[in-house]
Design an enzyme around this catalytic site. Sequence first.
Site, mmCIF file in Angstrom:
data_model
loop_
_atom_site.group_PDB
_atom_site.id
_atom_site.type_symbol
_atom_site.label_atom_id
_atom_site.label_comp_id
_atom_site.label_asym_id
_atom_site.label_seq_id
_atom_site.Cartn_x
_atom_site.Cartn_y
_atom_site.Cartn_z
ATOM 1 N N THR A 578 0.857 -1.185 0.000
ATOM 2 C CA THR A 578 0.000 0.000 0.000
ATOM 3 C C THR A 578 0.896 1.239 0.000
ATOM 4 O OG1 THR A 578 0.007 0.332 2.391
ATOM 5 C CG2 THR A 578 -1.605 -1.224 1.507
ATOM 6 N N LYS A 601 6.869 2.819 1.778
ATOM 7 C CA LYS A 601 7.908 3.537 2.494
ATOM 8 C C LYS A 601 7.405 4.180 3.783
ATOM 9 C CE LYS A 601 8.610 5.501 -1.626
ATOM 10 N NZ LYS A 601 8.294 4.458 -2.575
ATOM 11 N N ALA A 633 13.312 0.159 -6.212
ATOM 12 C CA ALA A 633 12.493 -0.961 -6.719
ATOM 13 C C ALA A 633 13.235 -2.290 -6.575
ATOM 14 C CB ALA A 633 12.058 -0.690 -8.155
ATOM 15 N N GLY A 686 2.840 5.410 -16.461
ATOM 16 C CA GLY A 686 2.633 4.779 -15.141
ATOM 17 C C GLY A 686 3.820 4.940 -14.205
ATOM 18 N N LYS A 704 13.013 7.949 0.630
ATOM 19 C CA LYS A 704 14.022 6.927 0.355
ATOM 20 C C LYS A 704 15.347 7.306 1.009
ATOM 21 C CE LYS A 704 11.830 5.681 -3.974
ATOM 22 N NZ LYS A 704 11.802 5.892 -5.419
#
Length: 834
Positions: A578, A601, A633, A686, A704
């Site tokens: 999510t 995150k 990723a 996207g 991050k």
Amino acid sequence: MSPKSRAALEVWKFGGASLADAASVNRVVAMLRAHQGPLVVVVSALAGVTDLLLDGARRSVAGELEAGTRNAAAYLRMHRRLVENLVPRGAARRRLLLMVDATAREYRDLTRAVASLGDLPARASDLVVSRGERVSCAIVAAVLHAARRPAQAVDAMDIVATDGKHGGAAPELAESQRRARRLLLPLLRRGVTPVVPGFIGRGPDGSLSTLGRGGTDLTATLLARCLGSRHVVLWKDVPGILTADPRTVPDARLIPQLHHREAAEVAHYGAKVLHPRSLIPLAESRIVLDVRSFLHPERPGTEVSARRTLERYPVKALATISGQALVTVAGKGMLGVPGIAARTFAAVHAEGLSVSTIFQASSESSIGFTLNEVEAPRAVAALRRTFREELATGFIDDVTSRSGLAVVAVVGEGMAGTPGIAARVFNALAQGGVNVIAIAQGSSERNISFVVTAEQAGEAARRVHAAFQLSKIGGGRPPEVAHTDVVLLGFGKVGRALADQLAARNGTSSVRVVGLLDRSGYVFDPRGLSRRRLLRLAQGKDSGALVAELGGRRADAAEALTFVASHAVSRPVLVDVTAEETGDLLRSALDHGFDLVLANKKPLAGSTESHDRLLAAAAASGRRIRYEATVGAGLPIIDTYQKLVETGDRVLRIDGCVSGTLGFVLSAVGAGRAFSEAVVEAMGRGYTEPDPREDLSGQDAARKGLILARLMGYRGAPPAAENLVAPALRRVPLAQFLKRMSSMDADWKSRVERAAARGRVLRYVVTATAFAVRASLAEVDAQSPIGSLTGTRNLVSFTSRRYRNEPLVVTGPGAGVAVTAAGILNDIQYLAAT
Ligand code: ADP
Ligand code: ASP
Ligand code: MG
């Protein structure tokens, strides 16, 4: 076996987990039909129903008035669906639906009544929860009957006589026996299978009283004793009684056989698998109790009986009671004075409190006991009253209590004859850095108990488990094929890609998806969701539907998680895909025994406190958290960091470009595209969040950076990121923003040209050290590794002691659904393999 013994009466109990949904009830009914001899069937409420009912009542009392109505609706839905799926149309179905409707309504009214009372007395609470068992009993009896095994629901209120202590009543054997024989034997003689709700009985004043949580186990053993049955089977979703709670000790093993007395101690000390008093009816009897897996009815499970086996293992099991307080009465004057202990326990008993363990210091200058921490203040007050004079004269120094503790019990018949057990226990604890607060050796020498802080309880159990090599019991085979069961939290694009990658390997891999949750509800199958089902769900989600509308159960995520955890899923992993604040839910998952894999995150990039709480919860429960996909990723960034550290290097600084979205936009702008056009294209591919400003604001990149800095020990506040959106456009609605975005184009164009004139390009760069985190736009040399990045490529460089002059660089595609799913899969595989 003679025909006569084959036809001996057995009592079979089905726990909530085996009555979760239509498929499991069908399985139960098939097992009952296949059994030849006479049976009495005892049933719990459907999985999660007792918690649901209590939760609605408690919240109502706490002022959350709609909770009762909401939970009544959930109760109604669950049971209606079950009835509609299982019972053929006709009078029986109509009667059951009426019962479901009526009990749901009653429940809603009861929650309103307790809300206006502002209190939930044990008597009312018993009344509230009792419908769970009664309704499941009616359903099972009807389904069984329809499946042509003659069956009849019999009310436990007419059978089980209790002492009337609400919330935790004890059954009266003689009276229950009279009633059980009178009501049940005639049915059995006619070949009818009685189905009895567990957990409830009737007190001397005629009111309903429950036997305490998990009480259906006790109903079953009581009925076996009352009816002279020699054999009770408790069908559960665990393979049997394990050497420890598998949620805290992952290498817990199935115990093939235990003596009644050992099982009684394990139950008394809080192993949830058996109600604490469920062995009492079997004491000094020849009744055999089997705890077996209803998912694998061909396996023998654990036999609890009067035999003695496994003599090589002086210690067979561990159990933990948490939420305990240690109450101590201390004073030098107590030394050698008779009667202090007796008066202490008389006072506690008079308050109606029950003590879990008694601890006496060897000096005799203090006496202590543990009990539920909620009850500690009452115990202390009662003792202060009792010892008023001794306290005044200084004979007793003080009565104190300390909460936040757990009692761990080490149990085994063989302990009595084996020297040095206590020393082995305490050595193991000392080596694990576990601080023992108090010790008690049971007078039976069948157990040693000790008190530790709640935070250290898991580590304590794991240390002792290892010291006695309990993972080798019963041949050391893991209790089930060691599947890794994945539950997906969120079923967006990444979740779907992941489910697809996992399902594609179904059958060839030990990893399977057993459940998935979105904000509307969940689907769950302990045997694994089939690829077809996942595909259908994914197609449904693609067309905008929610899980609850695609055949799932409606529930909030916490409810769903409790439900899933109430099944003993194997090596469970919760995968958070999510983008929500899921910290509370994740901590509860850790408590329920899940390892975690995060692509989300937010739980790691909030306040220092919330980050620490999550990691502390994992450490306390012995669970693992992996979060490779939160940065870069699928690129091995966190993995690289960890490998460096494991091999003795020290990382001084990590920097680079970690936003695939910003990388795409900035490299396009550098190549002469208009800023607004580049953003629109990134959206179309996207690469962005639904509102691209989430990326353009630098928030995502800063998160991050913060995650990387925290790896290095950074304790400061989350960084402020440099926002690439013009101030005037930050707060306007998305449509407005998109329309006016081109107003930023000219400015970007001149910035890019100014930089180009100096041989430089713009990149969004994150820098993290143990002391600082920065996320900002930078001009870098066009020829540098960062300057030559194109598209969504990420580049992260590690400057360390070893790589000081020439940093170690990891680079590759840093955004996209497929690579993110691959990163997650890697984490799951790691957990499955270790
Ligand atoms: P039921 O559905 O019959 O009421 P429970 O849910 O009460 O079954 O009991 C099974 C649960 O007990 C499992 O989820 C497991 O995590 C927990 N448990 C705790 N200690 C043990 C143990 N020593 N052996 C097996 N299960 C245990
Ligand atoms: N349904 C009750 C509980 O959850 C009793 C039981 O399951 O044994 O505690
Ligand atoms: Mg139970």
